[in-house]
Design a protein around this motif. Structure first.
Motif, PDB file in Angstrom:
ATOM      1  N   UNK A  83      -5.541  10.512  10.430  1.00  0.00           N
ATOM      2  CA  UNK A  83      -6.733  10.341   9.608  1.00  0.00           C
ATOM      3  C   UNK A  83      -7.746   9.365  10.164  1.00  0.00           C
ATOM      4  N   UNK A  84      -8.901   9.316   9.519  1.00  0.00           N
ATOM      5  CA  UNK A  84      -9.993   8.433   9.912  1.00  0.00           C
ATOM      6  C   UNK A  84      -9.705   6.987   9.530  1.00  0.00           C
ATOM      7  N   UNK A  85     -10.255   6.076  10.315  1.00  0.00           N
ATOM      8  CA  UNK A  85     -10.168   4.647  10.000  1.00  0.00           C
ATOM      9  C   UNK A  85     -10.766   4.376   8.628  1.00  0.00           C
ATOM     10  N   UNK A  86     -11.921   4.971   8.344  1.00  0.00           N
ATOM     11  CA  UNK A  86     -12.624   4.718   7.085  1.00  0.00           C
ATOM     12  C   UNK A  86     -11.935   5.331   5.877  1.00  0.00           C
ATOM     13  N   UNK A  87     -10.906   6.147   6.116  1.00  0.00           N
ATOM     14  CA  UNK A  87     -10.146   6.723   5.015  1.00  0.00           C
ATOM     15  C   UNK A  87      -8.787   6.021   4.877  1.00  0.00           C
ATOM     16  N   UNK A  88      -8.123   5.804   6.001  1.00  0.00           N
ATOM     17  CA  UNK A  88      -6.780   5.223   5.985  1.00  0.00           C
ATOM     18  C   UNK A  88      -6.810   3.757   5.567  1.00  0.00           C
ATOM     19  N   UNK A  89      -7.692   2.972   6.184  1.00  0.00           N
ATOM     20  CA  UNK A  89      -7.687   1.524   5.969  1.00  0.00           C
ATOM     21  C   UNK A  89      -7.881   1.143   4.503  1.00  0.00           C
ATOM     22  N   UNK A  90      -8.864   1.698   3.799  1.00  0.00           N
ATOM     23  CA  UNK A  90      -9.031   1.302   2.387  1.00  0.00           C
ATOM     24  C   UNK A  90      -7.820   1.614   1.522  1.00  0.00           C
ATOM     25  N   UNK A  91      -7.160   2.760   1.777  1.00  0.00           N
ATOM     26  CA  UNK A  91      -5.988   3.118   0.979  1.00  0.00           C
ATOM     27  C   UNK A  91      -4.838   2.163   1.286  1.00  0.00           C
ATOM     28  N   UNK A  92      -4.582   1.939   2.577  1.00  0.00           N
ATOM     29  CA  UNK A  92      -3.466   1.081   2.982  1.00  0.00           C
ATOM     30  C   UNK A  92      -3.700  -0.371   2.589  1.00  0.00           C
ATOM     31  N   UNK A  93      -4.911  -0.860   2.776  1.00  0.00           N
ATOM     32  CA  UNK A  93      -5.225  -2.253   2.498  1.00  0.00           C
ATOM     33  C   UNK A  93      -5.421  -2.499   1.006  1.00  0.00           C
ATOM     34  N   UNK A  94      -6.057  -1.553   0.317  1.00  0.00           N
ATOM     35  CA  UNK A  94      -6.349  -1.746  -1.100  1.00  0.00           C
ATOM     36  C   UNK A  94      -5.165  -1.483  -2.004  1.00  0.00           C
ATOM     37  N   UNK A  95      -4.255  -0.597  -1.575  1.00  0.00           N
ATOM     38  CA  UNK A  95      -3.119  -0.273  -2.424  1.00  0.00           C
ATOM     39  C   UNK A  95      -2.112  -1.398  -2.552  1.00  0.00           C
ATOM     40  N   UNK A  96      -1.990  -2.219  -1.495  1.00  0.00           N
ATOM     41  CA  UNK A  96      -0.957  -3.264  -1.479  1.00  0.00           C
ATOM     42  C   UNK A  96      -1.108  -4.298  -2.596  1.00  0.00           C
ATOM     43  N   UNK A  97      -2.297  -4.916  -2.780  1.00  0.00           N
ATOM     44  CA  UNK A  97      -2.402  -5.924  -3.847  1.00  0.00           C
ATOM     45  C   UNK A  97      -2.169  -5.354  -5.238  1.00  0.00           C
ATOM     46  N   UNK A  98      -2.539  -4.098  -5.453  1.00  0.00           N
ATOM     47  CA  UNK A  98      -2.287  -3.470  -6.744  1.00  0.00           C
ATOM     48  C   UNK A  98      -0.777  -3.335  -6.980  1.00  0.00           C
ATOM     49  N   UNK A  99      -0.041  -2.923  -5.959  1.00  0.00           N
ATOM     50  CA  UNK A  99       1.408  -2.779  -6.078  1.00  0.00           C
ATOM     51  C   UNK A  99       2.095  -4.124  -6.271  1.00  0.00           C
ATOM     52  N   UNK A 100       1.608  -5.162  -5.563  1.00  0.00           N
ATOM     53  CA  UNK A 100       2.193  -6.499  -5.702  1.00  0.00           C
ATOM     54  C   UNK A 100       2.045  -6.997  -7.134  1.00  0.00           C
ATOM     55  N   UNK A 101       0.857  -6.820  -7.698  1.00  0.00           N
ATOM     56  CA  UNK A 101       0.621  -7.255  -9.075  1.00  0.00           C
ATOM     57  C   UNK A 101       1.524  -6.514 -10.053  1.00  0.00           C
ATOM     58  N   UNK A 102       1.659  -5.216  -9.866  1.00  0.00           N
ATOM     59  CA  UNK A 102       2.503  -4.427 -10.762  1.00  0.00           C
ATOM     60  C   UNK A 102       3.972  -4.836 -10.666  1.00  0.00           C
ATOM     61  N   UNK A 103       4.437  -5.120  -9.456  1.00  0.00           N
ATOM     62  CA  UNK A 103       5.819  -5.577  -9.274  1.00  0.00           C
ATOM     63  C   UNK A 103       6.028  -6.926  -9.948  1.00  0.00           C
ATOM     64  N   UNK A 104       5.060  -7.821  -9.790  1.00  0.00           N
ATOM     65  CA  UNK A 104       5.166  -9.151 -10.403  1.00  0.00           C
ATOM     66  C   UNK A 104       5.264  -9.061 -11.921  1.00  0.00           C
ATOM     67  N   UNK A 151       0.848   1.080   2.413  1.00  0.00           N
ATOM     68  CA  UNK A 151       0.512   0.196   1.298  1.00  0.00           C
ATOM     69  C   UNK A 151       1.776  -0.342   0.631  1.00  0.00           C
ATOM     70  N   UNK A 152       2.770   0.529   0.428  1.00  0.00           N
ATOM     71  CA  UNK A 152       4.036   0.098  -0.170  1.00  0.00           C
ATOM     72  C   UNK A 152       4.742  -0.922   0.725  1.00  0.00           C
ATOM     73  N   UNK A 153       4.748  -0.662   2.036  1.00  0.00           N
ATOM     74  CA  UNK A 153       5.400  -1.589   2.965  1.00  0.00           C
ATOM     75  C   UNK A 153       4.686  -2.939   2.997  1.00  0.00           C
ATOM     76  N   UNK A 154       3.342  -2.909   2.935  1.00  0.00           N
ATOM     77  CA  UNK A 154       2.574  -4.155   2.911  1.00  0.00           C
ATOM     78  C   UNK A 154       2.884  -4.961   1.658  1.00  0.00           C
ATOM     79  N   UNK A 155       2.962  -4.259   0.525  1.00  0.00           N
ATOM     80  CA  UNK A 155       3.322  -4.935  -0.721  1.00  0.00           C
ATOM     81  C   UNK A 155       4.709  -5.551  -0.606  1.00  0.00           C
ATOM     82  N   UNK A 156       5.627  -4.822   0.030  1.00  0.00           N
ATOM     83  CA  UNK A 156       6.989  -5.324   0.192  1.00  0.00           C
ATOM     84  C   UNK A 156       7.061  -6.592   1.004  1.00  0.00           C
ATOM     85  N   UNK A 157       6.408  -6.596   2.174  1.00  0.00           N
ATOM     86  CA  UNK A 157       6.504  -7.813   2.986  1.00  0.00           C
ATOM     87  C   UNK A 157       5.684  -8.953   2.404  1.00  0.00           C
ATOM     88  N   UNK A 158       4.660  -8.635   1.627  1.00  0.00           N
ATOM     89  CA  UNK A 158       3.883  -9.706   0.984  1.00  0.00           C
ATOM     90  C   UNK A 158       4.748 -10.485  -0.006  1.00  0.00           C
TER      91      UNK A 158
END
Length: 278
Positions: A83-104, A151-158
């Motif tokens: 996929x494109x940088x402009x499509x992949x990066x926002x999903x991967x980068x933006x999804x992580x903080x949302x998942x971290x908050x939900x897990x917390x 995004x899930x992996x980023x949330x995990x290591x965060x």
């Protein structure tokens, strides 16, 4: 916040988007990610010479984090293959903080403000719109599960790194050891999946990967320094401008399609992340 600190944080965000762009530029994104992991390992080796050895439970956190980091690099490399940088990066980068908050909230039972719920709602809408664009723009749909996996992996290591660094009580040593371990686990995974041919890396990929490692580390150092000079919440929120930088790089430099829906999605994701971190 002074103008110098403000510009430094924006530079850190640009560097983060830039190392992703460097990986995307390479012919073999998976090999480029492996070179970057090795570059991080070299930085880690230099760091740990002056730092104490981990003890006890810290090793467990380090191994868990290395596993998540390896998964993150694996998924992100495959996402950029498709996929494109402009499509992949926002999903991967933006999804992580949302998942971290939900897990917390769900797992750890932490309190979350109305503002955080608003941020999660914006994030969710932005990510759904960004993901929906894959089906309406003719882009490869294969990238979507890999971007979400990243995004899930980023949330995990965060989450794990926060606990591990506290257990060791030395963030510099913790990150140094993490870099060294991940420099072994990710190449090992790549060899296991693709065989030894993955080690036949052209010079261009070595250059891009090592430059990516330097940009990634510089981004991290600047961000950590900025957190000692300005409110942490403000610094972390401003760092998410990296999403806009990645979208602009993809559009202006790589010539990726920039629809109104993609632009709105990126803005919603940045706004959502900023709100949850302020």
């Amino acid at each position: 916040m002074s103008a110098f600190i403000f510009i430094s944080i924006l530079m850190a965000a640009l560097l983060h988007a830039s190392w992703n762009a460097l990986i995307k530029t390479g012919d073999n994104k998976l090999a480029g990610m492996m070179v970057m992991a090795l570059g991080h390992g070299l930085i880690g080796l230099v760091t740990i010479f002056t730092q104490p050895m981990p003890e006890g439970e810290v090793w467990i956190w380090l191994m868990c984090s290395a596993t998540f980091h390896t998964a993150y690099q694996f998924f992100l490399g495959y996402a950029y293959q498709q996929g494109d940088l402009s499509r992949v990066y926002p999903i991967a980068r933006g999804g992580a903080p949302m998942l971290v908050l939900l897990v917390n909230v769900i797992v750890l039972g932490e309190y979350m403000s109305v503002q955080s719920y608003m941020g999660i709602a914006l994030l969710g809408v932005g990510i759904i719109l960004m993901a929906r664009g894959v089906f309406t723009s003719g882009e490869s749909r294969r990238m979507l599960p890999f971007a979400i996996g990243s995004a899930f992996a980023t949330a995990g290591y965060s989450i794990v790194d926060g606990m591990g660094a506290r257990a060791m009580d030395n963030a510099v040593a913790y990150v140094g050891w993490l870099f060294v371990i991940a420099a072994v686990t990710y190449p090992a995974l790549m060899i296991g999946v693709h065989g030894t041919q993955i080690l036949r890396i052209p010079r261009k990929t070595w250059v891009l990967g090592m430059c990516g490692a330097a940009a990634s580390y510089a981004s991290y150092i600047i961000a950590v320094w900025a957190m000692t000079q300005a409110p942490i919440a403000l610094v972390t929120a401003m760092r998410e401008t990296s999403i806009l930088f990645a979208v602009l790089i993809g559009w202006l430099i790589f010539g990726e399609n920039m629809s109104r829906s993609k632009a709105i999605s990126a803005i919603l994701i940045v706004a959502g992340v900023a709100i949850t971190r302020l």
